[in-house]
Design an enzyme around this catalytic site. Structure first.
Site, short mmCIF file in Angstrom:
data_model
loop_
_atom_site.label_atom_id
_atom_site.label_comp_id
_atom_site.label_asym_id
_atom_site.label_seq_id
_atom_site.Cartn_x
_atom_site.Cartn_y
_atom_site.Cartn_z
N ASP A 88 48.59 -33.56 13.07
CA ASP A 88 49.36 -34.53 12.29
C ASP A 88 50.75 -34.72 12.84
OD1 ASP A 88 47.89 -35.65 10.23
OD2 ASP A 88 48.40 -34.10 8.77
N LYS A 118 47.32 -37.67 14.43
CA LYS A 118 47.04 -38.47 13.24
C LYS A 118 48.37 -38.89 12.64
CE LYS A 118 45.34 -36.66 9.21
NZ LYS A 118 46.47 -36.91 8.27
N GLU A 186 41.95 -41.37 2.04
CA GLU A 186 42.25 -40.32 1.06
C GLU A 186 42.39 -40.90 -0.33
OE1 GLU A 186 45.21 -37.40 2.11
OE2 GLU A 186 45.25 -36.58 0.08
O1 KIV Z 1 47.50 -32.77 6.07
C1 KIV Z 1 46.30 -32.76 5.79
O2 KIV Z 1 45.72 -31.69 5.55
C2 KIV Z 1 45.60 -34.05 5.76
C3 KIV Z 1 44.29 -34.21 5.06
C4 KIV Z 1 43.61 -35.47 5.44
C5 KIV Z 1 43.36 -33.14 4.95
O3 KIV Z 1 46.12 -34.98 6.26
#
Ligand code: KIV
Length: 277
Positions: A88, A118, A186
């Site tokens: 992320d 992501k 989500e």
């Molecule tokens: O930070 C996270 O855990 C997410 C979710 C989609 C599981 O972005």
């Protein structure tokens, strides 16, 4: 191909090619041992910024830093042989401009060995997604409830009910056109998740969305019952490890106080016992 039969990690294009096929399996991980446990079972492992709440006790994901994501990304990577790792991008590391996003995404990729990053956002992030993809950075998008925006979304609410569903569909189309190889949905209504899954050409990864999505992701500490501060409706607990861990700690404390631990099996004699012939 099932994750257990695979020898090497899939590439983002392999995940994209799973559209409409066998559901894609994913969990979050933040540490090497947890990554090792899930490596043979998951197609990709997400180093989510949920690490801030789950492991660092932060009240939301907003305080998560690049340094935290890189450190946990490096730890997870050491535990993976077969699953792809997605990391992320934390709040504040990509929203300012495509150039800022590239600088930070490139750092995440080169310092952690991630296969992709992501980031949260739909239409508003499409230009940034296209900028990253054109420069060699595979991007997984994340729409619906985007936890980094709770202050503008008014909390952790279901997104896309009623007329808002049109915007969410447009967000999904926009990130797909921009070149994202998959999109996390989500906390969106099931029927909307099914419509988005049917209409966009890239895999949808549901979390609080629908079993009809092309894949699913959960926060591992939620599904193992290790993170119990709150339990969203979409979480299914497959174990109660938090309760078991607390019971084990209580038993240890009792045995230390009563001198039942350490027992003879856990201590050393003066002389090394002679080997039996
Ligand atoms: O930070 C996270 O855990 C997410 C979710 C989609 C599981 O972005």
């Amino acid at each position: 191909m099932s994750a257990t039969a695979r020898k090497t990690a899939p590439l983002p294009d392999d995940i994209r090619a799973r559209k409409g096929g066998t559901p894609i399996v994913s969990l979050t991980a933040y540490t090497t041992p947890m990554a090792e446990l899930m490596d043979a079972h998951c197609d990709f492992v997400l180093v989510g910024d949920s690490v801030g709440m789950v492991l660092h006790g932060l009240p939301s994901t907003i305080g998560v830093t690049m340094e935290m994501m890189i450190l946990h990304g490096q730890a997870v990577k050491r535990g993976l042989r077969q699953a792809m790792m997605v990391v992320d991008m934390p709040f504040g590391s990509y929203e300012e401009s495509p150039q800022q996003a590239f600088r930070n995404a490139a750092r995440i990729m080169s310092e952690t060995g991630a296969g992709a990053v992501k980031l949260e956002g739909g239409q508003g992030m499409a230009e940034t997604i296209a900028f990253l993809v054109a420069r060699g950075i595979p991007v997984m998008a994340h729409i619906g409830l985007t936890p980094q925006s709770i202050n503008t979304l008014g909390g952790y609410k279901v997104q896309g009910r009623g007329a808002a569903g049109t915007q969410l569909m447009a967000d999904a189309q926009a990130v797909a056109e921009a070149g994202a190889f998959a999109v996390v949905l989500e906390k969106v209504p099931q029927t909307l998740a099914d419509r988005i899954t049917a209409d966009v050409p890239i895999p949808t990864i549901g979390i609080g969305a629908s079993a009809g999505c092309d894949g699913q992701v959960l926060v591992v500490d939620d599904m193992l019952g290790l993170f119990t501060k709150f339990k969203p409706k979409f979480v299914k607990r497959y174990a109660n490890l938090g309760e078991q861990a607390e019971a084990a700690v209580a038993a240890y404390a009792e045995e230390v106080r009563t001198r039942a631990f350490p027992a003879v099996d856990h201590v050393f004699a003066d002389a090394v016992p002679e080997a039996k012939s």
